[in-house]
Design an enzyme around this catalytic site. Sequence first.
Site, PDB file in Angstrom:
ATOM      1  N   GLU A  68      -2.696  -1.726  -3.048  1.00 60.93           N
ATOM      2  CA  GLU A  68      -3.756  -0.903  -2.468  1.00 60.93           C
ATOM      3  C   GLU A  68      -3.370   0.565  -2.564  1.00 60.93           C
ATOM      4  O   GLU A  68      -2.188   0.904  -2.529  1.00 60.93           O
ATOM      5  CB  GLU A  68      -3.957  -1.246  -0.987  1.00 60.93           C
ATOM      6  CG  GLU A  68      -4.354  -2.666  -0.706  1.00 60.93           C
ATOM      7  CD  GLU A  68      -4.488  -2.939   0.782  1.00 60.93           C
ATOM      8  OE1 GLU A  68      -5.044  -3.992   1.133  1.00 60.93           O
ATOM      9  OE2 GLU A  68      -4.043  -2.105   1.602  1.00 60.93           O
ATOM     10  N   HIS A  83      -8.311  -5.675   7.523  1.00 59.58           N
ATOM     11  CA  HIS A  83      -8.080  -4.647   8.532  1.00 59.58           C
ATOM     12  C   HIS A  83      -8.387  -5.194   9.929  1.00 59.58           C
ATOM     13  O   HIS A  83      -9.526  -5.521  10.242  1.00 59.58           O
ATOM     14  CB  HIS A  83      -8.900  -3.373   8.293  1.00 59.58           C
ATOM     15  CG  HIS A  83      -8.221  -2.158   8.863  1.00 59.58           C
ATOM     16  ND1 HIS A  83      -7.385  -1.355   8.122  1.00 59.58           N
ATOM     17  CD2 HIS A  83      -8.223  -1.637  10.106  1.00 59.58           C
ATOM     18  CE1 HIS A  83      -6.915  -0.371   8.879  1.00 59.58           C
ATOM     19  NE2 HIS A  83      -7.409  -0.530  10.089  1.00 59.58           N
ATOM     20  N   HIS A  87       0.856  -1.190   0.000  1.00 55.50           N
ATOM     21  CA  HIS A  87       0.000   0.000   0.000  1.00 55.50           C
ATOM     22  C   HIS A  87       0.888   1.235   0.000  1.00 55.50           C
ATOM     23  O   HIS A  87       1.172   1.815   1.044  1.00 55.50           O
ATOM     24  CB  HIS A  87      -0.916  -0.005   1.222  1.00 55.50           C
ATOM     25  CG  HIS A  87      -1.977   1.054   1.192  1.00 55.50           C
ATOM     26  ND1 HIS A  87      -3.206   0.885   1.774  1.00 55.50           N
ATOM     27  CD2 HIS A  87      -1.992   2.307   0.671  1.00 55.50           C
ATOM     28  CE1 HIS A  87      -3.928   1.981   1.606  1.00 55.50           C
ATOM     29  NE2 HIS A  87      -3.194   2.863   0.940  1.00 55.50           N
TER      30      HIS A  87
END
Length: 241
Positions: free
Chosen positions: A70, A191, A43
């Site tokens: 991401e 998450h 990410h």
Amino acid sequence: MTRLSVNINKFATLRNSRGGNNPDVLKAAVDAQLFGADGVTVHPRPDERHIRYSDVYAIKPIITTEFNIEGNSQEQKFVDLVLDVKPTQVTLVPDALNQITSNHGWDTIRHKAYLKDIVAVFQKAGIRVSLFVDPILAMVEGAAETGTDRIELYTEAYAHGYHQNREAAIAPYREAAIRARELGLGLNAGHDLDLRNLHYFALNIPGLDEVSIGHALICDALYLGYENAVQLYKRQLQLTP
């Protein structure tokens, strides 16, 4: 079985704190796959405080499983990176500038026109698209209208509610998952999933394609070892009570 993609951002955070190349982020990507991960996630953020854009280019050639990038597609630099690297999947996350970590999903109704356009940009390049969404039926339905291939359910609320009442915590995610499948969407999640709450989540979410886990897995690796941690997380995804 649900696939495990290991987010290696934390290796880059540790490296960047001292400079140099220790730990080696490329080795972390290679080893994640060697130890049994089904994919690698990164990410990159605009400030490059962990994964750098140069890391993404360097990692792509060593991926033998799946590569998931991401990020916030409202940053043109991110869009250009993804189109250049051509990962297996891009996960679009509505991060604000300088945000510490992702903390909400897309409003797929308010941003439907934008998302429809950007999803098409990536799909035209042959990249699977996943939209980060909260477990709200309207948001899932809105995501389907953008043409996205998958959604990724934002699981912080589940993780926070798991120890108080796991049945209540899982309920909106199960409903969202069922609706996603009815609409023909692939289903990812991520998450705050960890060794304590992951198995129950996987067991109760029908059609779960993939989970992306970084922070908790790397924290566990400090005590348990990297290979052992990857294997323990894979074990949690086995769908037996």
